[in-house]
Design an enzyme around this catalytic site. Structure first.
Site, PDB file in Angstrom:
ATOM      1  CG  HIS A   1     -31.813  54.851  53.251  1.00 32.77           C
ATOM      2  ND1 HIS A   1     -30.725  54.844  54.128  1.00 32.77           N
ATOM      3  CD2 HIS A   1     -32.818  55.083  54.051  1.00 32.77           C
ATOM      4  CE1 HIS A   1     -30.978  55.247  55.565  1.00 32.77           C
ATOM      5  NE2 HIS A   1     -32.307  55.167  55.463  1.00 32.77           N
ATOM      6  CG  ASP A   2     -27.456  53.764  52.258  1.00 32.77           C
ATOM      7  OD1 ASP A   2     -26.647  54.245  51.320  1.00 32.77           O
ATOM      8  OD2 ASP A   2     -28.026  54.697  52.965  1.00 32.77           O
TER       9      ASP A   2
ATOM     10  N   GLY B   1     -32.828  51.129  56.952  1.00 35.06           N
ATOM     11  CA  GLY B   1     -31.786  51.559  56.062  1.00 35.06           C
ATOM     12  C   GLY B   1     -30.518  50.968  56.671  1.00 35.06           C
TER      13      GLY B   1
END
Length: 261
Positions: A122-123, A140
């Protein structure tokens, strides 16, 4: 539409399928997915969430693209995954959407290669022409600039930045930021020099390579802190390549740096 969709594939209502796309057998495309022109999903590919895949990208069997983050703080908020053009996403690759705390978007640029078994968390933000070799994993919030190579079975810690043109050796754990054009290897990630092979392959001039060598020596052995050396280096060089390193070191980061030994 000129898309070719196998009868066994499931394309949910709401999905936007571009011209010339090919969706192979037993694929599943979610209702918020956008596939640009000529995207190919080979077979058994899952694309879900608010995911956009750019034109001429090919996704190979058993990849899972756009599922929710592997983050216990994720609360089901609306986040997305944006993948650029001409990417090659090989077998069993996983890419997750973003989180609210990380800006809400996982971003992948153009012309990248993700070999089998890689993970993009994520991200994460990935530039262009990046290569992740088999089973490399990005935690992340990582940032990978253009032309980075991450070796097989390597892991990158959350929030780490890797500067443009850097190379990470196989079976390496990277826990701190890596300067542009750096060469990192060893099990716990040691900055061992410059990615000279990559620089030469890109046709970087001899004068710029000489300037980069001198810059690396100054960062390794100069007086003052690592940041002090970088500031002084910026005042003393005319090389754009060296300025890339200086700007990277002086930029915002949540991690410390791998420094020359």
């Amino acid at each position: 539409m000129t898309a070719h969709i196998h009868p066994s594939a499931v394309v949910e209502d709401g999905a936007q399928i571009g011209e010339g796309c090919t969706i192979g057998p037993f694929c599943h495309v979610g209702p918020e997915v956008i596939l640009a022109a000529r995207v190919t999903l080979k077979s058994h590919v899952v694309v879900s969430g608010r995911t956009t895949i750019g034109e001429d990208t090919t996704v190979f069997p058993f990849a899972v693209i756009g599922e929710i983050p592997q983050d216990l703080k994720f609360g089901g908020e609306e986040t997305s995954l944006k993948i650029g053009a001409r990417n090659r996403i090989r077998e069993h690759v996983t890419m997750n959407t973003g989180t609210e705390g990380g800006g809400g978007v996982t971003f992948v640029g153009d012309d990248n290669l993700f070999m089998a078994g890689c993970h993009v968390a994520h991200d994460v933000r990935i530039g262009n022409r990046v290569i992740l070799v088999n089973n490399a994993a990005l935690a992340g919030h990582c940032i990978l600039e253009d032309d980075v190579i991450v070796g097989g079975l390597s892991g990158v810690h959350q929030f780490v930045r890797i500067g443009r043109g850097a190379i990470i050796g196989a079976v390496t754990m990277v826990t701190n930021d890596v300067i542009p054009y750096g060469l990192v290897q060893a099990d716990r990630g040691r900055l061992d020099g410059l990615n000279l092979v990559g620089l030469k392959r890109k046709g970087v001039s001899r004068s710029d390579i000489t300037a980069l060598r001198a810059a690396f020596q100054m960062l390794a052995q100069g007086e003052g802190t690592f940041h002090d050396r970088a500031k002084r280096l910026g005042d003393e060089t005319d090389s754009d390549y060296v300025h890339h390193i200086v700007d990277f070191i002086l930029g915002d980061s949540d991690r410390s740096f791998l420094t020359p030994g």
